[in-house]
Design a protein around this motif. Structure first.
Motif, short mmCIF file in Angstrom:
data_model
loop_
_atom_site.label_atom_id
_atom_site.label_comp_id
_atom_site.label_asym_id
_atom_site.label_seq_id
_atom_site.Cartn_x
_atom_site.Cartn_y
_atom_site.Cartn_z
N SER A 199 46.29 26.36 34.15
CA SER A 199 45.74 25.05 34.49
C SER A 199 44.35 25.17 35.12
O SER A 199 43.59 24.21 35.12
N GLU A 200 44.03 26.35 35.64
CA GLU A 200 42.72 26.60 36.25
C GLU A 200 41.91 27.52 35.34
O GLU A 200 42.48 28.36 34.64
N PRO A 201 40.58 27.42 35.37
CA PRO A 201 39.76 28.36 34.59
C PRO A 201 40.01 29.80 35.05
O PRO A 201 40.23 30.07 36.23
N ILE A 202 39.96 30.71 34.11
CA ILE A 202 40.19 32.13 34.39
C ILE A 202 38.88 32.77 34.83
O ILE A 202 37.84 32.54 34.21
N LYS A 203 38.94 33.56 35.88
CA LYS A 203 37.77 34.34 36.30
C LYS A 203 37.92 35.73 35.68
O LYS A 203 38.62 36.59 36.21
N TYR A 204 37.29 35.91 34.54
CA TYR A 204 37.44 37.16 33.79
C TYR A 204 36.69 38.30 34.46
O TYR A 204 35.51 38.18 34.74
N LEU A 205 37.40 39.39 34.70
CA LEU A 205 36.78 40.60 35.24
C LEU A 205 36.57 41.65 34.14
O LEU A 205 35.92 42.66 34.38
N ASP A 206 37.13 41.41 32.96
CA ASP A 206 36.97 42.30 31.80
C ASP A 206 37.26 43.76 32.15
O ASP A 206 36.45 44.66 31.92
N ILE A 207 38.44 44.00 32.68
CA ILE A 207 38.88 45.35 33.03
C ILE A 207 39.49 45.99 31.77
O ILE A 207 40.42 45.43 31.19
N PRO A 208 38.97 47.13 31.34
CA PRO A 208 39.55 47.78 30.15
C PRO A 208 41.04 48.05 30.35
O PRO A 208 41.48 48.45 31.43
N SER A 209 41.81 47.78 29.31
CA SER A 209 43.24 48.00 29.35
C SER A 209 43.65 48.84 28.15
O SER A 209 42.81 49.51 27.55
N SER A 210 44.91 48.80 27.80
CA SER A 210 45.41 49.62 26.69
C SER A 210 46.61 48.95 26.05
O SER A 210 47.19 48.01 26.62
N TYR A 228 46.25 39.54 29.71
CA TYR A 228 45.66 40.37 28.66
C TYR A 228 44.98 39.52 27.59
O TYR A 228 45.44 38.42 27.27
N TYR A 229 43.92 40.07 27.03
CA TYR A 229 43.15 39.38 25.99
C TYR A 229 42.34 40.44 25.23
O TYR A 229 42.47 41.63 25.49
N ASN A 230 41.53 40.01 24.29
CA ASN A 230 40.83 40.95 23.41
C ASN A 230 39.32 40.82 23.50
O ASN A 230 38.80 39.76 23.84
N ARG A 231 38.65 41.92 23.14
CA ARG A 231 37.21 41.89 22.90
C ARG A 231 37.00 42.53 21.54
O ARG A 231 37.41 43.66 21.29
N ILE A 235 41.58 45.88 24.11
CA ILE A 235 42.38 45.01 24.95
C ILE A 235 41.83 45.11 26.37
O ILE A 235 41.55 46.19 26.87
N PHE A 236 41.65 43.94 26.99
CA PHE A 236 41.18 43.85 28.36
C PHE A 236 42.20 43.09 29.19
O PHE A 236 43.09 42.44 28.65
N LYS A 237 42.03 43.17 30.50
CA LYS A 237 42.92 42.45 31.40
C LYS A 237 42.11 41.91 32.57
O LYS A 237 40.99 42.38 32.84
N THR A 238 42.68 40.90 33.22
CA THR A 238 42.10 40.34 34.43
C THR A 238 43.24 39.84 35.30
O THR A 238 44.27 39.41 34.77
N ASN A 278 33.99 43.14 18.62
CA ASN A 278 32.54 43.14 18.37
C ASN A 278 31.77 42.58 19.57
O ASN A 278 30.84 41.80 19.41
N GLY A 279 32.20 42.97 20.77
CA GLY A 279 31.50 42.56 21.98
C GLY A 279 31.78 41.16 22.47
O GLY A 279 31.25 40.73 23.49
N GLU A 280 32.63 40.40 21.77
CA GLU A 280 32.93 39.03 22.16
C GLU A 280 34.36 38.91 22.65
O GLU A 280 35.28 39.47 22.06
N ARG A 281 34.56 38.17 23.75
CA ARG A 281 35.89 37.95 24.32
C ARG A 281 36.66 36.91 23.52
O ARG A 281 36.13 35.84 23.21
N TYR A 282 37.91 37.23 23.21
CA TYR A 282 38.82 36.30 22.56
C TYR A 282 40.09 36.24 23.40
O TYR A 282 40.80 37.23 23.53
N ASP A 283 40.35 35.07 23.96
CA ASP A 283 41.57 34.87 24.75
C ASP A 283 42.34 33.72 24.12
O ASP A 283 42.10 32.56 24.40
N PHE A 284 43.28 34.08 23.26
CA PHE A 284 44.03 33.07 22.53
C PHE A 284 45.11 32.41 23.39
O PHE A 284 45.69 31.42 22.97
N THR A 285 45.37 32.95 24.57
CA THR A 285 46.43 32.38 25.41
C THR A 285 45.90 31.74 26.70
O THR A 285 46.66 31.44 27.61
N GLU A 286 44.60 31.50 26.78
CA GLU A 286 44.02 30.94 27.99
C GLU A 286 44.56 29.54 28.31
O GLU A 286 44.55 29.12 29.47
#
Length: 119
Positions: free
Chosen positions: A78-89, A61-64, A50-53, A66-74
């Motif tokens: 209304s604006e594109p997300i600037k992902y910082l890929d901060i590890p979360s829990s 919050y969203y997922n990674r 789980i990652f956060k930005t 196998n190395g690929e980002r999956y954000d099912f709630t993006e």
């Protein structure tokens, strides 16, 4: 996670997200407020991290997997997300939801996945 599985899961999520999975849900924006609870359920099903930005509304919050980002709630934004890929829990993602919402979403997704209800 294969592309087909991600597409199938997204369809299921749009069908089961409701006020029972987030009090911020609305018909016009079904993904609104669903990020923490969805990231938890996705991790339950597919593993990964789980990652956060940061966003205007707070942590997102969203997922990674196998190395690929999956954000099912993006789609809630209304604006594109600037992902910082901060590890979360899981603990941090749970701060965005509660056990009732989590149990509802997890059970609904698992039932739909098992029954092939993703149209």
């Amino acid at each position: 996670m294969h592309k087909y599985e991600a597409e199938k899961l997204l369809k299921i999520l749009f069908n089961v997200w409701s006020k029972q999975s987030s009090t911020k849900w609305c018909k016009e924006n079904p993904a609104k407020g669903q990020c923490g609870v969805t990231a938890l359920v996705v991790q339950d099903l597919f593993g990964g991290e789980i990652f956060k930005t940061p966003t205007v509304g707070g942590w997102h919050y969203y997922n990674r997997i196998n190395g690929e980002r999956y954000d099912f709630t993006e789609s809630q934004f209304s604006e594109p997300i600037k992902y910082l890929d901060i590890p979360s829990s899981r603990e941090e993602a749970f701060s965005d939801t509660n056990m009732s919402q989590y149990s509802y979403l997890r059970n609904s997704v698992l039932k739909a996945w098992k029954n092939g209800n993703f149209n």
